[in-house]
Design a protein around this motif. Structure first.
Motif, PDB file in Angstrom:
ATOM      1  N   THR A   5      36.951  37.396  43.323  1.00  0.00           N
ATOM      2  CA  THR A   5      37.744  38.686  42.599  1.00  0.00           C
ATOM      3  C   THR A   5      38.541  38.199  41.431  1.00  0.00           C
ATOM      4  OG1 THR A   5      38.131  39.567  45.073  1.00  0.00           O
ATOM      5  CG2 THR A   5      39.534  40.315  43.470  1.00  0.00           C
ATOM      6  N   TYR A  54      44.312  36.449  34.473  1.00  0.00           N
ATOM      7  CA  TYR A  54      43.537  36.943  35.610  1.00  0.00           C
ATOM      8  C   TYR A  54      44.086  36.211  36.722  1.00  0.00           C
ATOM      9  CZ  TYR A  54      40.299  39.822  33.104  1.00  0.00           C
ATOM     10  OH  TYR A  54      39.652  40.883  32.318  1.00  0.00           O
ATOM     11  N   GLU A  80      41.229  39.611  39.114  1.00  0.00           N
ATOM     12  CA  GLU A  80      42.118  40.641  38.774  1.00  0.00           C
ATOM     13  C   GLU A  80      43.248  40.460  37.599  1.00  0.00           C
ATOM     14  OE1 GLU A  80      46.160  42.942  40.798  1.00  0.00           O
ATOM     15  OE2 GLU A  80      45.079  41.310  42.020  1.00  0.00           O
TER      16      GLU A  80
END
Length: 386
Positions: free
Chosen positions: A297, A180, A299
Motif C-alpha cells: 500500500t 508516501y 499512500e
C-alpha cells in the motif's frame, strides 16, 4: 492594547502548537488581538475541526497588496534536552530561546506587529497576513487557506513574502517534494521455509535499495542550469524510519516506512511519482507471485510544489529593496512558497533566523536577527503608505 513584536512572540511561543496538537488557542489569541486593533480576520478550519488557518487584510480594499505568510505549528520537543522551558521565550547572551522562535513564530510575531503598524497608517496598498497549520508535516494546511483567500473575495495581492528563516536573505527558489506512507504486507512462514513466504522487510529493502540507486544516478548526471545553485543540485529520495517484523525466525508480515522526495525545479514531480509507483507495482507483482495475500500500500501524504526563480518578479524586487540584498539564494528545504506560486502569486522566502537552529534543542533566534526583522517590517509598512 497594542503589543510589541517581542511581546507577541512571547505569547505565540507559549502555545504548544506541535503538529499533533490543536492550534486553536493560538488562533483565538490572534483573532482577539487583531480585533482589538480594528482588523477583521477569517478562520479556515480543517476537516477535523481541531486546527485552523487565519488570514486578515488591512488597508484599502484593492488588489496589489503584500501577503506576509507564516505557519503556526512547531516540531515536537520529545527526546530533546532543553536548558530552559521550550514554551517560554528565554533571553541569554543575545539569543531568544524557545520552540518556534526561529521556525517560525518569530516571523509570525513580526508579521502581526507589522499589521499593528499598518492599522495606524493610511496605506496606499494593502497588507495581508496568512497563518497556516501543518506546515511541518508536509505543508498541508496552506492550500485550503490559499483557496479560501482567493475564492472568498479578499482583494488579490500580487506579492507574497514567506518568512521562513533565511537570515533575511532573499530566497527565490526551493525544491518541491512528495511523500508516501508505505506498508508492505508479507506472508508469514517459518524462516526455514523462506521460499514459501513473503518477507515484508526484505521486499521493502528492495525499494529502499532502489532509492539508493536512484540517488547515485541523480548525483552522476549533468546538472540543469536552473538547478545548479541547489545543494545538492539534484533530486533526492529518503527513508527516515522503518518498522516491522515480529521475530528473527519468522518472515515479516508487515513493514512500514515513509519515502520522501525533494525534487529540483528543473524536474517534474508528476514524472517522479509515475516512476516511483511503477517500481512499487513491479515489487507488488513479485510479492503476489509468491502469495496472493501479499502486497504493498502506497499512500501519498503530501505534495509540495517547488519554488522556481521568477523573471522580474514583484516579490523579489520588493524584498531586495527592503533588505538591500543582491545575492542569489536558493534552498533545498521546502516551504509554502511553492503553493502560493502555483496559484499565480509572485513569491520569495525571506525571514529572520538561521535554518540550522530550526527543530533543534535550545532553538533560538538572535536578537540581532529579530531586530533586522523589525526594521524590515517598518520599511515595508512605510513603502505601502507611499
Amino acid at each position: 492594547m497594542t503589543l510589541t513584536a517581542r511581546a507577541i512572540m512571547d505569547r505565540l511561543v507559549s502555545f504548544p502548537t506541535v503538529s499533533t496538537q490543536s492550534n486553536l488557542e493560538l488562533i483565538e489569541f490572534v483573532e482577539k488581538y487583531l480585533e482589538e486593533i480594528g482588523v477583521k480576520s477569517q478562520r479556515v478550519m480543517n476537516e477535523d475541526g481541531d486546527k485552523a488557518a487565519l488570514y486578515a487584510h488591512v488597508g484599502p480594499q484593492i488588489d496589489g497588496g503584500v501577503v506576509l505568510s507564516g505557519h503556526t505549528d512547531v516540531v515536537p520537543i520529545e527526546g530533546q534536552k532543553w536548558d530552559s522551558d521550550p514554551f517560554t521565550v528565554t533571553e541569554r547572551q543575545g539569543k531568544l530561546y524557545g520552540r518556534g522562535t526561529c521556525d517560525m513564530k518569530g516571523f509570525d510575531a513580526l508579521a502581526l506587529w507589522a499589521v499593528t503598524l499598518a492599522s495606524q497608517r493610511e496605506l496606499k496598498r494593502p497588507l495581508q497576513i496568512a497563518l497556516s497549520y501543518d506546515e511541518e508535516i508536509g505543508c498541508t494546511g496552506a492550500p485550503p487557506m490559499i483557496e479560501h483567500m482567493i475564492s472568498k473575495g479578499m482583494p488579490r495581492a500580487d506579492t507574497v513574502i514567506v518568512g521562513e528563516p533565511s537570515m533575511m536573505k532573499v530566497v527565490t527558489g526551493h525544491k518541491g517534494g512528495i511523500g508516501y506512507h508505505m506498508h508492505f504486507h508479507g506472508f508469514e512462514v517459518h524462516s526455514s521455509l523462506l521460499h514459501t513466504g513473503v518477507s515484508a522487510i526484505m521486499m521493502a529493502a528492495k525499494l529502499i535499495d532502489w532509492a539508493n540507486q536512484v540517488n547515485a544516478e541523480n548525483a552522476a548526471k549533468p546538472v540543469a542550469d536552473i538547478d545548479k545553485d541547489f545543494v545538492p543540485p539534484y533530486t533526492t529520495l529518503h527513508v527516515g524510519t522503518i518498522n516491522g517484523g515480529t521475530a528473527h525466525n519468522i518472515t515479516a508480515k508487515d513493514c512500514t516506512f515513509d519515502v520522501t522526495f525533494r525534487v529540483v525545479p528543473g524536474e517534474s514531480i508528476t514524472l517522479w511519482r509515475a516512476r516511483f509507483l511503477e517500481k512499487v507495482a513491479e515489487l507488488r507483482a513479485e510479492m503476489k507471485a509468491v502469495h496472493p495475500d501479499a502486497g504493498i500500500t502506497a499512500e501519498q501524504f503530501f505534495e509540495l510544489p517547488g519554488l522556481a526563480p521568477e523573471t522580474d518578479g514583484s516579490a523579489e524586487t520588493l524584498a531586495r529593496q527592503l533588505t538591500g540584498a543582491n545575492g542569489s539564494d536558493v534552498v533545498s528545504y521546502g516551504t509554502e512558497a511553492g503553493h502560493f506560486q502555483a496559484r499565480g502569486y509572485s513569491v520569495v522566502v525571506c525571514g529572520p533566523g538561521n535554518i540550522e537552529q530550526a527543530h533543534q534543542a535550545n532553538e533560538y533566534i538572535s536578537t540581532e536577527q529579530f531586530q533586522q526583522g523589525e526594521a524590515f517590517m517598518t520599511a515595508l509598512v512605510e513603502r505601502l503608505s507611499q
